[in-house]
Design a protein around this motif. Structure first.
Motif, PDB file in Angstrom:
ATOM      1  N   TYR A  15       0.836  -1.202   0.000  1.00  0.00           N
ATOM      2  CA  TYR A  15       0.000   0.000   0.000  1.00  0.00           C
ATOM      3  C   TYR A  15       0.870   1.251   0.000  1.00  0.00           C
ATOM      4  N   TRP A  16       2.024   1.185   0.654  1.00  0.00           N
ATOM      5  CA  TRP A  16       2.951   2.315   0.738  1.00  0.00           C
ATOM      6  C   TRP A  16       3.287   2.830  -0.659  1.00  0.00           C
ATOM      7  N   TYR A  17       3.470   1.929  -1.613  1.00  0.00           N
ATOM      8  CA  TYR A  17       3.783   2.325  -2.992  1.00  0.00           C
ATOM      9  C   TYR A  17       2.526   2.502  -3.843  1.00  0.00           C
ATOM     10  N   MET A  18       1.568   1.591  -3.707  1.00  0.00           N
ATOM     11  CA  MET A  18       0.414   1.597  -4.599  1.00  0.00           C
ATOM     12  C   MET A  18      -0.541   2.761  -4.336  1.00  0.00           C
ATOM     13  N   ARG A  19      -0.452   3.385  -3.186  1.00  0.00           N
ATOM     14  CA  ARG A  19      -1.364   4.500  -2.894  1.00  0.00           C
ATOM     15  C   ARG A  19      -1.196   5.647  -3.873  1.00  0.00           C
ATOM     16  N   ILE A  23      -5.258   3.604  -9.546  1.00  0.00           N
ATOM     17  CA  ILE A  23      -5.495   2.190  -9.847  1.00  0.00           C
ATOM     18  C   ILE A  23      -6.829   1.948 -10.551  1.00  0.00           C
ATOM     19  N   GLY A  24      -7.861   2.700 -10.223  1.00  0.00           N
ATOM     20  CA  GLY A  24      -9.156   2.509 -10.880  1.00  0.00           C
ATOM     21  C   GLY A  24      -9.091   2.820 -12.362  1.00  0.00           C
ATOM     22  N   ASN A  25      -8.523   3.956 -12.724  1.00  0.00           N
ATOM     23  CA  ASN A  25      -8.415   4.335 -14.138  1.00  0.00           C
ATOM     24  C   ASN A  25      -7.399   3.482 -14.886  1.00  0.00           C
ATOM     25  N   LEU A  26      -6.302   3.122 -14.227  1.00  0.00           N
ATOM     26  CA  LEU A  26      -5.317   2.255 -14.881  1.00  0.00           C
ATOM     27  C   LEU A  26      -5.938   0.912 -15.248  1.00  0.00           C
ATOM     28  N   PHE A  68      -5.380  -5.640  -1.709  1.00  0.00           N
ATOM     29  CA  PHE A  68      -6.637  -6.080  -2.314  1.00  0.00           C
ATOM     30  C   PHE A  68      -7.784  -5.154  -1.914  1.00  0.00           C
ATOM     31  N   ASN A  69      -7.821  -4.748  -0.657  1.00  0.00           N
ATOM     32  CA  ASN A  69      -8.876  -3.827  -0.223  1.00  0.00           C
ATOM     33  C   ASN A  69      -8.804  -2.509  -0.980  1.00  0.00           C
ATOM     34  N   LEU A  70      -7.598  -2.042  -1.265  1.00  0.00           N
ATOM     35  CA  LEU A  70      -7.446  -0.828  -2.071  1.00  0.00           C
ATOM     36  C   LEU A  70      -8.023  -1.040  -3.473  1.00  0.00           C
ATOM     37  N   LEU A  71      -7.786  -2.221  -4.050  1.00  0.00           N
ATOM     38  CA  LEU A  71      -8.358  -2.518  -5.371  1.00  0.00           C
ATOM     39  C   LEU A  71      -9.879  -2.521  -5.315  1.00  0.00           C
ATOM     40  N   TRP A  72     -10.434  -3.194  -4.325  1.00  0.00           N
ATOM     41  CA  TRP A  72     -11.898  -3.320  -4.254  1.00  0.00           C
ATOM     42  C   TRP A  72     -12.539  -1.960  -3.994  1.00  0.00           C
ATOM     43  N   ARG A  73     -11.909  -1.109  -3.171  1.00  0.00           N
ATOM     44  CA  ARG A  73     -12.445   0.240  -2.915  1.00  0.00           C
ATOM     45  C   ARG A  73     -12.444   1.098  -4.176  1.00  0.00           C
TER      46      ARG A  73
END
Length: 104
Positions: A15-19, A23-26, A68-73
């Motif tokens: 999450y430290w990097y992926m934030r 991600i939604g638009n990508l 995964f929670n970041l993806l689902w959100r």
């Protein structure tokens, strides 16, 4: 993807990097994404960064769950996510032999 080719990208599960990823638009613009779930920690961690100089496993289920929670959100469809798993191991010799537990 009629010709068998598709557009994909790779994202870290930390999450430290992926934030910082949109991600939604990508993911909306790609056919799938590869979520790397290995090498979350290692010799590249330094005392100056957020992670710190601790002994951790290269894979961390809590951090992967957060990713995964970041993806689902961000409404990323599960059928667009490939789970990248490392099938190798690493060893390190610790400077302090009394350090025998992860996270110390």
């Amino acid at each position: 993807m009629a010709n068998g080719w598709g557009l994909s990208f790779t994202a870290p599960s930390s999450y430290w990097y992926m934030r910082w990823f949109d991600i939604g638009n990508l993911t909306a613009a790609a056919d799938w994404m590869n979520l790397l779930t290995y090498d979350l920690h290692g010799s590249w961690d330094s005392p100056e960064d957020q992670i710190g100089s601790f002994v951790y496993a290269h894979t961390n289920l809590t951090e992967i769950t957060d990713a995964f929670n970041l993806l689902w959100r961000n409404n990323v469809p599960a059928n667009k996510v490939n789970l990248g798993i490392g099938f190798y191991g690493r060893t390190f010799t610790l400077k302090d032999k009394s350090c025998t537990s992860p996270g110390k």
